[in-house]
Design a protein around this motif. Structure first.
Motif: not given
Ligand code: J2J
Length: 538
Positions: A13-15, A335-337, A359-361, A383-384
Motif C-alpha cells: 500500500a505504501f509503494y 532488485g536494487l540497482v 528514494p525508497y530504496d 537492502t529492501r
C-alpha cells in the motif's frame, strides 16, 4: 502464487501511495506504446525492422498460438532465446497470458535447463535450433524425455520432430485472462552462491517501476537508441534500463548477438546508437579497439559499465576516449540497482558504483552481527525497497538466511559508502566467482566436480585475472595421481554445464588449508593461487 512470498499488504500500500507502483502490466504497456508510436521502429535486428504496431500484433498472434497449445495463467515456460525479435514476441505473448517466462541464458546447457524445467514444473521450453556453434535440439529432446511436466518443446528454427515457433502465430482471437499488476510476471535467475541458481519472482508493478526510474536516470526517451550486445535475458541489459526500459520509453532497440568491436562499432555508427550497456571485459576490448578504428561515435551519449568490478584507471580512459558519458551500474537480479548519475562529478563516476535509483530504496551496511558500521567502513550491504524481492521462488529454507527478519535482502556484497551516499563495491562474502560479469556459484561447481570418480575433495575459488577481473580455480584432492584441466573440462562438458562455469584452472593438492573452525579456508586457497600467479599479482 505458489512458491512466491507475497508483499506484505501495508508495504505494498505504501509503494502504491508513493506512486512507485502504478498498476501497469507488461502486456498492456506494449499495447499503449503501440497505440502511441504506431509505425515507429521498436526493434532493429540486422536487416529486420519491427514497428511498435507490428510487434504488438505479432505478440497477439503468438498469444493465440500459445493459448491453443494450452498455456494457462501461472504456467511456467523456460525460454532460452538469444538477442532476436522472437525474444520480445515470446515474452510479451506469455505476459499477456499471465504465463511466466523463466529467463535461461543462451550459454546454459543440459544441467541448468533441466534444473529450471524441473524446479518450475515448466510446461514448455523454447530454444533456438543453434546459436554460437551449439545445437540445442538433442539437449531439448533429452530433457523432455526425462521430464513429467514438459508438454512442449518449441524451436525457433526448423524441425520435423519439434514444434516450430513460426507455426504458432495465429490470426484467431484468444481469450485474454485477467493479468494484474501485482501478479508475478516472470522468474529471473540469481547469480547463485549456495548450490544451484535460485529463481527470482518479479511482479509487473515493481519491475516496471524499476524501468521507469532507470529511464529517468539514463534520460531515455523516444529518441534514444539502445544497443543490446549482452544477452538480453540477463537482468542488466533487460532492465537497467535495457531493452524493456527502451520499450517503456518508446525508444528503439538495436540487437546484436556479438559484442566484438567488429560487429558493434559499425552498428553504433549506422544506427546512431545513443546508449549501450557493457561489462568490464568488453569495455576493455572496446577501449583497445578504438586505437585502430575510425568509426563515428558522435551519436553515443552513454556507455554503461556494470556487472563486475571496473578498474578506475580504465574508467577514466573510457570516458575520455569515447567522448561520451560513462555510467557505472551496480545492480542485481534480486532488485536494487545503483547508478552514477550523468551529471555526477568525474571523481564519482570513476571511483564509485553510484547510488540507489529510488528514494525508497533502503540500504544498510553492516558487520557480522548485523550492526551498522561507521560511514566509510566496509560491511555487507543489506537492502529492501520497492523493487527488491522479499524471497526466492520455492526456497523457504534459503530465504530464512538470505533475508533478515524485517525483509532486508542480504546481498553478500562488501561495500562502503561515501558522504554523498555513493556505494563502492569492495568485495563479497558470498561464495561466488564473478567472471567478468558472469556469476559462478562455487558450490554448484564443487558438486559437479565431486561426482568425478577420481575426486576425493574439491574447493572452487576465484583467482585474479587482468582481463576478466576473476577466473575460477578448482583445487582438487584426487584419490590417486592427477586430474588434468582437459580431463576435468571433458567430464564437465559431458555433464552439460555452461562453458563459463568450467574451471579455468585445476590445482592438485594433498590437503586443504583449514580455518580455526576446521572448515576449508577459501581465503588461504585464494592467497595460494594468487601467489602462484605472481609476479603479475602481488
Ligand atoms: C562490482 N560488482 C558488481 C559492479 C554487479 C544492473 C547491473 C548489474 C546487474 C548484475 C544487474 C557490479 N561492480 N558495478 O542485475 O540490473 C555484482 C555484485 C552483485 C551481483 C549481481 C543489473 N554490478 N555486481 O550483475 O544478478 O556482486 O546482476 O551482487 O548478475 O553482481 O549479479 P546479477
Amino acid at each position: 502464487m505458489e512458491g512466491c512470498q507475497p508483499w506484505p499488504d501495508e508495504i505494498a500500500a505504501f509503494y502504491r501511495e508513493k506512486d512507485c507502483w502504478r498498476g501497469e502490466t507488461f502486456g498492456q504497456m506494449l499495447r499503449v506504446r503501440a497505440e502511441k508510436h504506431g509505425n515507429k521502429i521498436a526493434i532493429t535486428d540486422g536487416g529486420k525492422q519491427v514497428s511498435y504496431e507490428t510487434l504488438d500484433k505479432r505478440v497477439d498472434q503468438l498469444a493465440s498460438g500459445f493459448q491453443k497449445l494450452g498455456f494457462k495463467k501461472e504456467d511456467r515456460v523456460v525460454i532460452q532465446i538469444p538477442n532476436t525479435v522472437e525474444f520480445f514476441e515470446v515474452c510479451f505473448a506469455l505476459f499477456r497470458l499471465g504465463v511466466l517466462p523463466v529467463f535461461a541464458l543462451p550459454s546454459h546447457r543440459y544441467s541448468e535447463i533441466q534444473y529450471f524445467c524441473e524446479l518450475t514444473e515448466a510446461k514448455a521450453y523454447i530454444m533456438p535450433e543453434n546459436f554460437s556453434g551449439y545445437h540445442y535440439h538433442e539437449m531439448a529432446k533429452t530433457i523432455q524425455r526425462e521430464s513429467s511436466t514438459l508438454e512442449h518443446i518449441i524451436t525457433l528454427g526448423a524441425s520435423e520432430e519439434l514444434e516450430q515457433l513460426a507455426d504458432l502465430y495465429l490470426e484467431e482471437e484468444y481469450i485474454q485472462p485477467n493479468v494484474y499488476s501485482n501478479d508475478i510476471a516472470f522468474l529471473q535467475l540469481s547469480g547463485g552462491s549456495t548450490g544451484l541458481s535460485k529463481l527470482i519472482p518479479r511482479t509487473h508493478d515493481e519491475y516496471i517501476y524499476s524501468l521507469r526510474k532507470s529511464n529517468e536516470i539514463c534520460r531515455m526517451d523516444e529518441n534514444s537508441v539502445y544497443l543490446a550486445v549482452l544477452a538480453i535475458a540477463h537482468n542488466y541489459p533487460l532492465s537497467s534500463p535495457g531493452v524493456l526500459g527502451s520499450l517503456y520509453a518508446g525508444a528503439r532497440i538495436v540487437l546484436a548477438t556479438r559484442s566484438s568491436p567488429d560487429e558493434a562499432f559499425p552498428i553504433i555508427e549506422k544506427e546512431k546508437v545513443t546508449i549501450v550497456a557493457l561489462v568490464p571485459p568488453i569495455a576493455i576490448i572496446w577501449l583497445e579497439a578504438l586505437k585502430t578504428r575510425s568509426n563515428d561515435f558522435t551519436s553515443l551519449e552513454i556507455i554503461q559499465v556494470g556487472g563486475a568490478h571496473f578498474n578506475a584507471e580504465i574508467a577514466k580512459r573510457m570516458q575520455q576516449a569515447f567522448g561520451c558519458k560513462l555510467q557505472q551500474v551496480y545492480g542485481m537480479a534480486e532488485g536494487l540497482v545503483n547508478y552514477t548519475r550523468l551529471d555526477d562529478p568525474e571523481e564519482t563516476i570513476i571511483n564509485t558504483q553510484g547510488r540507489p535509483m529510488s528514494p525508497y530504496d533502503e540500504i544498510r551496511v553492516v558487520d557480522e552481527e548485523d550492526r551498522e558500521v561507521e560511514l566509510g567502513e566496509v560491511g555487507e550491504l543489506l537492502t529492501r525497497g520497492p523493487y527488491t524481492i522479499r524471497g526466492y521462488y520455492k526456497a523457504e529454507q534459503h530465504n530464512a538466511k538470505a533475508f533478515t527478519l524485517n525483509g532486508f535482502y542480504r546481498t553478500g556484497d562488501l561495500v562502503s559508502l561515501d558522504e554523498a551516499g555513493n556505494i563502492v563495491v569492495e568485495g563479497r562474502i558470498k561464495d561466488q566467482i564473478n567472471r567478468g560479469g558472469e556469476k559462478i556459484a562455487a558450490e554448484e561447481m564443487e558438486d559437479h566436480i565431486a561426482s568425478h570418480p577420481n575426486v576425493f575433495d574439491v574447493a572452487v575459488v576465484s583467482m585474479p585475472d587482468q582481463f576478466l577481473g576473476e577466473r575460477s580455480c578448482a583445487f582438487v584432492i584426487p584419490y590417486e595421481g592427477m586430474i588434468t584441466k582437459v580431463e576435468m573440462k571433458d567430464f564437465l562438458i559431458k555433464r552439460g554445464i555452461a562453458d563459463f562455469k568450467i574451471p579455468d584452472r585445476v590445482e592438485i593438492v594433498d590437503t586443504f588449508p583449514q580455518t580455526s573452525f576446521g572448515k576449508v579456508s577459501k581465503k588461504a586457497l585464494r592467497e595460494m593461487i594468487t601467489k602462484k600467479l605472481s609476479p603479475t599479482y602481488k
